[in-house]
Design an enzyme around this catalytic site. Structure first.
Site, PDB file in Angstrom:
ATOM      1  N   LYS A  21      19.919  15.987 -35.085  1.00  0.00           N
ATOM      2  CA  LYS A  21      21.298  16.197 -34.614  1.00  0.00           C
ATOM      3  C   LYS A  21      21.573  15.322 -33.389  1.00  0.00           C
ATOM      4  CE  LYS A  21      19.762  20.461 -32.348  1.00  0.00           C
ATOM      5  NZ  LYS A  21      18.412  20.548 -32.897  1.00  0.00           N
ATOM      6  N   GLY A  67      11.885  18.770 -32.697  1.00  0.00           N
ATOM      7  CA  GLY A  67      11.591  19.961 -31.899  1.00  0.00           C
ATOM      8  C   GLY A  67      12.638  20.254 -30.844  1.00  0.00           C
ATOM      9  N   ASN A 117      16.034  29.403 -43.462  1.00  0.00           N
ATOM     10  CA  ASN A 117      15.193  30.338 -42.698  1.00  0.00           C
ATOM     11  C   ASN A 117      14.648  31.480 -43.559  1.00  0.00           C
ATOM     12  OD1 ASN A 117      15.510  29.196 -39.925  1.00  0.00           O
ATOM     13  ND2 ASN A 117      17.672  29.673 -40.298  1.00  0.00           N
ATOM     14  N   GLN A 144      16.296  25.409 -46.053  1.00  0.00           N
ATOM     15  CA  GLN A 144      16.336  24.636 -44.802  1.00  0.00           C
ATOM     16  C   GLN A 144      15.616  25.442 -43.718  1.00  0.00           C
ATOM     17  OE1 GLN A 144      19.730  23.442 -41.644  1.00  0.00           O
ATOM     18  NE2 GLN A 144      20.192  22.694 -43.711  1.00  0.00           N
ATOM     19  N   SER A 172      15.813  20.404 -36.749  1.00  0.00           N
ATOM     20  CA  SER A 172      15.117  20.129 -35.480  1.00  0.00           C
ATOM     21  C   SER A 172      13.823  19.346 -35.698  1.00  0.00           C
ATOM     22  CB  SER A 172      14.835  21.437 -34.722  1.00  0.00           C
ATOM     23  OG  SER A 172      16.018  22.073 -34.349  1.00  0.00           O
ATOM     24  N   PRO A 173      13.892  18.210 -36.422  1.00  0.00           N
ATOM     25  CA  PRO A 173      12.652  17.456 -36.679  1.00  0.00           C
ATOM     26  C   PRO A 173      12.028  16.857 -35.427  1.00  0.00           C
ATOM     27  CG  PRO A 173      14.577  16.192 -37.368  1.00  0.00           C
ATOM     28  CD  PRO A 173      15.072  17.571 -37.029  1.00  0.00           C
ATOM     29  N   TYR A 209      28.344  26.972 -36.168  1.00  0.00           N
ATOM     30  CA  TYR A 209      28.447  25.866 -35.221  1.00  0.00           C
ATOM     31  C   TYR A 209      29.846  25.758 -34.620  1.00  0.00           C
ATOM     32  CZ  TYR A 209      24.147  24.159 -37.512  1.00  0.00           C
ATOM     33  OH  TYR A 209      22.892  24.030 -38.049  1.00  0.00           O
ATOM     34  N   HIS A 261      22.690  31.081 -43.979  1.00  0.00           N
ATOM     35  CA  HIS A 261      22.092  30.535 -42.751  1.00  0.00           C
ATOM     36  C   HIS A 261      20.808  31.259 -42.351  1.00  0.00           C
ATOM     37  CE1 HIS A 261      23.474  28.224 -38.906  1.00  0.00           C
ATOM     38  NE2 HIS A 261      22.196  28.037 -39.153  1.00  0.00           N
TER      39      HIS A 261
END
Length: 285
Positions: free
Chosen positions: A241, A202, A151, A172, A199-200, A52, A110
């Site tokens: 986020k 989307g 992932n 995650q 990204s809950p 990030y 990640h």
């Protein structure tokens, strides 16, 4: 906003707040203010990553927020490209140095594959075992309070479980209304991991969903609140986020219950096929 006072307990006994602030796309110079705003609202869980480019800003915010360090849960992520023991060791130390923190509460790999190879056949099993060994050592040394994955699919999880001395505490993954990978979620839970949902909403694309908007209106909540509550009712930990304090407050206002019938409708909603501008990123392809 009772959710901000609730925790999950990881497999090693460490408590992790049930709602976190995601910081992807918040640049370094604005990340500190976002953290301070979130903490003032009541957030105690901040999620960042090497990728990030805002670890310094996040660390600045954590140190300047006026709340004791031990009361803030900070997650960062080992870059997806780090697939050797030596690189992982130096990357872990670099993250702590950038954040200006003695320890991170959680550090996760990640992605099992470097982003340029994401979704390809090569799983980088050896490189992930090497990176995991470095995380285990940092965990045992007290630099990290918990370690986990992101992932990771079932073969990637099995690869780590086949050689680890510390089992992963978190996986995650991308999970939201219309995209709920039930088998992966269940497998992760069966292996003792808490599943976090990034990204809950989307990546914002669910705001355009008419069926979702109608349900949210009927219940009397915003679409983001409905989406976040959905993940919580699946015992997932959502990481919405935002750098906007109004959105932070709205995202935490989830003290309601979605009925079983509505949950079934949400689980079976047609999947997003286009994540808009975010479609260029590997996880959304």
């Amino acid at each position: 906003m009772m959710i901000l006072e609730e925790n999950f307990t990881l497999s090693n006994g460490v408590e992790i707040p049930k709602l976190g602030l995601g910081t992807w796309f918040i640049d370094d110079e604005n990340a500190g203010q976002a953290v301070k705003d979130a903490v003032a609202i009541g957030y105690r869980h901040i999620d960042t990553a090497q990728a990030y480019g805002n670890e310094k800003g996040v660390g600045d915010g954590v140190r300047a927020c006026g709340v004791k360090r031990e009361d803030i849960f900070v997650t960062t992520k080992l870059a997806a490209e780090v697939k050797s023991y030596d690189a992982a060791v130096s990357s872990i130390d670099a993250s702590l140095q950038k954040m200006g923190l003695d320890y991170a509460d959680l550090m996760i790999i990640h992605s099992p594959q470097p982003w340029a190879k994401f979704g390809e056949e090569e799983r980088f099993f050896e490189g992930n075992r090497e990176a995991w060994r470095a995380l285990e050592e940092a965990y045992k040394a007290g630099k990290l309070r918990a370690i986990g994955l992101s992932n990771f699919q079932r073969p990637d999880i099995d690869n780590i479980l086949g050689s680890c001395s510390v089992t992963p505490m978190v996986n995650q993954i991308l999970a939201h209304v219309s995209n709920t990978p039930k088998a992966l979620i269940q497998y992760s839970k069966d292996k003792g991991m808490l599943v976090e949902a990034y990204s809950p909403v989307g990546h914002g694309e669910l705001l355009k969903n008419q069926e979702l908007a109608e349900m949210a209106k009927r219940i009397g909540v915003s679409v983001p609140r409905l989406c976040i509550r959905y993940t919580l009712q699946l015992d997932l930990l959502p990481l919405p986020k935002t750098a906007n304090p109004d959105h932070m407050r709205d995202n935490a206002d989830v003290d309601f219950v979605i009925s079983e019938a509505d949950m079934e409708q949400l689980k079976n909603m047609e999947q997003i096929k286009d994540y808009g501008e975010a479609s260029v990123f590997p996880v959304y392809k």
